[in-house]
Design a protein around this motif. Structure first.
Motif, PDB file in Angstrom:
ATOM      1  N   PHE A 179      40.150  42.256  43.008  1.00  0.00           N
ATOM      2  CA  PHE A 179      38.998  41.857  42.203  1.00  0.00           C
ATOM      3  C   PHE A 179      37.945  42.952  42.354  1.00  0.00           C
ATOM      4  O   PHE A 179      37.309  43.075  43.384  1.00  0.00           O
ATOM      5  N   SER A 180      37.794  43.755  41.321  1.00  0.00           N
ATOM      6  CA  SER A 180      36.872  44.889  41.355  1.00  0.00           C
ATOM      7  C   SER A 180      35.612  44.573  40.559  1.00  0.00           C
ATOM      8  O   SER A 180      35.675  43.964  39.485  1.00  0.00           O
ATOM      9  N   HIS A 181      34.460  44.974  41.095  1.00  0.00           N
ATOM     10  CA  HIS A 181      33.229  44.856  40.311  1.00  0.00           C
ATOM     11  C   HIS A 181      32.263  45.973  40.694  1.00  0.00           C
ATOM     12  O   HIS A 181      32.484  46.693  41.674  1.00  0.00           O
ATOM     13  N   VAL A 182      31.176  46.114  39.921  1.00  0.00           N
ATOM     14  CA  VAL A 182      30.344  47.310  40.047  1.00  0.00           C
ATOM     15  C   VAL A 182      28.991  47.067  40.698  1.00  0.00           C
ATOM     16  O   VAL A 182      28.185  47.997  40.818  1.00  0.00           O
ATOM     17  N   VAL A 183      28.700  45.831  41.117  1.00  0.00           N
ATOM     18  CA  VAL A 183      27.388  45.548  41.686  1.00  0.00           C
ATOM     19  C   VAL A 183      27.493  45.230  43.172  1.00  0.00           C
ATOM     20  O   VAL A 183      28.583  45.181  43.747  1.00  0.00           O
TER      21      VAL A 183
ATOM     22  N   LEU B  40      37.935  48.456  32.841  1.00  0.00           N
ATOM     23  CA  LEU B  40      38.750  47.697  31.888  1.00  0.00           C
ATOM     24  C   LEU B  40      40.090  48.379  31.627  1.00  0.00           C
ATOM     25  O   LEU B  40      41.120  47.704  31.482  1.00  0.00           O
ATOM     26  N   GLU B  41      40.091  49.697  31.584  1.00  0.00           N
ATOM     27  CA  GLU B  41      41.359  50.417  31.423  1.00  0.00           C
ATOM     28  C   GLU B  41      42.262  50.174  32.633  1.00  0.00           C
ATOM     29  O   GLU B  41      43.469  49.971  32.503  1.00  0.00           O
ATOM     30  N   ALA B  42      41.651  50.175  33.823  1.00  0.00           N
ATOM     31  CA  ALA B  42      42.410  49.908  35.047  1.00  0.00           C
ATOM     32  C   ALA B  42      43.017  48.507  35.016  1.00  0.00           C
ATOM     33  O   ALA B  42      44.155  48.293  35.449  1.00  0.00           O
ATOM     34  N   LEU B  43      42.264  47.555  34.474  1.00  0.00           N
ATOM     35  CA  LEU B  43      42.782  46.180  34.360  1.00  0.00           C
ATOM     36  C   LEU B  43      43.962  46.135  33.393  1.00  0.00           C
ATOM     37  O   LEU B  43      44.993  45.515  33.686  1.00  0.00           O
ATOM     38  N   GLN B  44      43.818  46.783  32.249  1.00  0.00           N
ATOM     39  CA  GLN B  44      44.890  46.786  31.258  1.00  0.00           C
ATOM     40  C   GLN B  44      46.159  47.447  31.792  1.00  0.00           C
ATOM     41  O   GLN B  44      47.271  47.028  31.459  1.00  0.00           O
ATOM     42  N   LEU B  45      45.985  48.453  32.637  1.00  0.00           N
ATOM     43  CA  LEU B  45      47.135  49.148  33.226  1.00  0.00           C
ATOM     44  C   LEU B  45      47.746  48.376  34.400  1.00  0.00           C
ATOM     45  O   LEU B  45      48.835  48.711  34.858  1.00  0.00           O
ATOM     46  N   GLY B  46      47.014  47.376  34.896  1.00  0.00           N
ATOM     47  CA  GLY B  46      47.514  46.596  36.018  1.00  0.00           C
ATOM     48  C   GLY B  46      47.174  47.172  37.376  1.00  0.00           C
ATOM     49  O   GLY B  46      47.694  46.725  38.397  1.00  0.00           O
ATOM     50  N   ALA B  47      46.288  48.191  37.412  1.00  0.00           N
ATOM     51  CA  ALA B  47      45.890  48.779  38.695  1.00  0.00           C
ATOM     52  C   ALA B  47      44.994  47.826  39.483  1.00  0.00           C
ATOM     53  O   ALA B  47      44.921  47.886  40.705  1.00  0.00           O
ATOM     54  N   VAL B  48      44.267  46.959  38.766  1.00  0.00           N
ATOM     55  CA  VAL B  48      43.562  45.827  39.374  1.00  0.00           C
ATOM     56  C   VAL B  48      43.921  44.602  38.561  1.00  0.00           C
ATOM     57  O   VAL B  48      44.364  44.705  37.413  1.00  0.00           O
ATOM     58  N   GLN B  49      43.727  43.435  39.155  1.00  0.00           N
ATOM     59  CA  GLN B  49      44.124  42.204  38.471  1.00  0.00           C
ATOM     60  C   GLN B  49      42.949  41.416  37.903  1.00  0.00           C
ATOM     61  O   GLN B  49      43.109  40.652  36.961  1.00  0.00           O
TER      62      GLN B  49
ATOM     63  N   SER C  10      31.410  49.426  42.706  1.00  0.00           N
ATOM     64  CA  SER C  10      32.221  50.492  42.076  1.00  0.00           C
ATOM     65  C   SER C  10      33.081  51.244  43.079  1.00  0.00           C
ATOM     66  O   SER C  10      33.349  52.439  42.913  1.00  0.00           O
ATOM     67  N   GLN C  11      33.529  50.565  44.135  1.00  0.00           N
ATOM     68  CA  GLN C  11      34.378  51.218  45.142  1.00  0.00           C
ATOM     69  C   GLN C  11      35.673  51.741  44.530  1.00  0.00           C
ATOM     70  O   GLN C  11      36.182  52.776  44.945  1.00  0.00           O
ATOM     71  N   LEU C  12      36.196  51.005  43.550  1.00  0.00           N
ATOM     72  CA  LEU C  12      37.437  51.433  42.905  1.00  0.00           C
ATOM     73  C   LEU C  12      37.179  52.117  41.562  1.00  0.00           C
ATOM     74  O   LEU C  12      37.712  53.188  41.286  1.00  0.00           O
ATOM     75  N   TYR C  13      36.360  51.477  40.726  1.00  0.00           N
ATOM     76  CA  TYR C  13      36.164  51.991  39.362  1.00  0.00           C
ATOM     77  C   TYR C  13      34.723  51.793  38.918  1.00  0.00           C
ATOM     78  O   TYR C  13      34.088  50.800  39.262  1.00  0.00           O
ATOM     79  N   LYS C  14      34.230  52.734  38.100  1.00  0.00           N
ATOM     80  CA  LYS C  14      32.923  52.598  37.477  1.00  0.00           C
ATOM     81  C   LYS C  14      33.065  51.741  36.214  1.00  0.00           C
ATOM     82  O   LYS C  14      34.162  51.413  35.781  1.00  0.00           O
TER      83      LYS C  14
END
Length: 333
Positions: A29-33, A75-84, A66-70
């Motif tokens: 579960f990735s988030h930016v805040v 959203l691209e990472a989610l679509q690719l399945g890199a995060v769920q 934003s430890q994983l993604y900005k």
């Protein structure tokens, strides 16, 4: 590159049911805040409920700040399945091709949280989520943050005061137009970059709600905050659809229940946190807070009416009318 590729395969192997044992289902579960925002606290609350209720069959790994993604990458990472799982702001779905979500960016569309919830928790919310499924994304819930205000290093009491001011915005055609109708200079920027941009003068101000303004410390480099309350900022909790559909049915049902309870928790928390953050900003003495008079607020509402007119075709006139009928919105005269 090979190492990154191998890491991605390993990540997917842990996350996809059938590749790993049921006890090893991992939801990244990735988030930016920040963790101490309403979104951050709710993500941890969902983790707690999900792991308890599945008796350890599911592990939720939360990655804040934003430890994983900005913003632009997640959203691209989610679509690719890199995060769920993600909880991006609603504005993020416009650039993805679902322009209807930008209706939430329209200034003064909502007067309060009750009006917001009539939309997000009702048929319109479900209708919008259904549009994400063609993008490989499934919506699970809508979370609040708060109502946005203008901050700057100069006082902003009227729409004219925004002329020539470089304001950081999210990537949204509606928000871009919002700035242009008052002569401000919109600057699209990832949330993680805002503090430094303010500190170095790359941007002059923000339109943020109290929680994110406070936890990001952006208020420390902003002399003035005007409580315009001109826009709503909310989030959509979303998952990779293929991952979600591949979960065992009992796990999916349990997680849906955990998300429903987390959403109730988050909605209550958001309003409380906004009030606390505003009090903390005031107590710091670093930022002067100004409350517009009714006449000054009416001036903002009147000029921002143009944004509704110019963006109606983009967000969908039928949807806009549906939202306005649901909330009882009436255009300023």
């Amino acid at each position: 590159m090979k190492l990154k590729h191998a890491a991605l395969i390993a990540s997917l192997a842990l996350a996809v049911p059938g590749i790993a044992n049921a006890a090893d289902i991992v939801i990244k579960f990735s988030h930016v805040v920040a963790p101490d925002t309403p979104k951050g606290k709710a993500a941890e609350y969902f983790k707690k409920l999900a792991e308890q209720r599945t008796k350890g069959r599911v592990q939720v790994q939360v990655y804040p700040n934003s430890q994983l993604y900005k913003d632009k990458e997640e959203l691209e990472a989610l679509q690719l399945g890199a995060v769920q799982m993600l909880a991006p702001s609603l504005a993020k779905f416009g650039p993805l091709g679902v322009k209807e979500f930008e209706a939430f960016d329209l200034p003064y569309l909502f007067d309060n949280y009750d009006e917001v919830h009539k939309v997000t928790l009702g048929p319109i919310g479900k209708q919008l989520f259904s549009k994400l499924e063609t993008k490989g994304i499934k919506g699970l819930g809508y979370w609040d943050n708060g109502f946005k205000n203008f901050s700057s290093n100069k006082p902003i009491h009227t729409p004219a005061d925004l002329k020539g001011v470089k304001i950081r915005i999210q990537s949204s055609k509606v928000l871009d137009e919002e700035m242009r109708v008052v002569g401000a200079l919109p600057q699209v920027m990832a949330f993680s970059e805002v503090y430094q941009a303010l500190q170095t003068g790359v941007v002059d101000g923000t339109e943020l709600e109290p929680s994110n303004l406070y936890t990001s410390k952006a208020y420390e480099v902003q002399k003035h905050l005007t409580l315009t309350g001109h826009g709503y900022l909310g989030y959509a909790v979303v998952v990779n659809k293929k991952f979600w559909d591949g979960l065992p049915a009992d796990i999916r049902t349990t997680l849906e229940g955990a998300m429903a309870d987390t959403t109730k928790y988050e909605i209550q928390l958001a309003q409380q946190d906004s009030e606390k953050a505003l009090a903390a900003i005031k107590a710091s003495g670093k930022t002067q807070i100004y409350t517009p008079t009714p006449a000054e607020k009416a001036a903002f509402q009147k000029v921002f009416k143009q944004v509704h007119e110019k963006m109606a075709d983009r967000v969908g006139l039928a949807l806009l009318k549906q939202v306005e009928q649901t909330t009882g919105y009436s255009a300023p005269k």
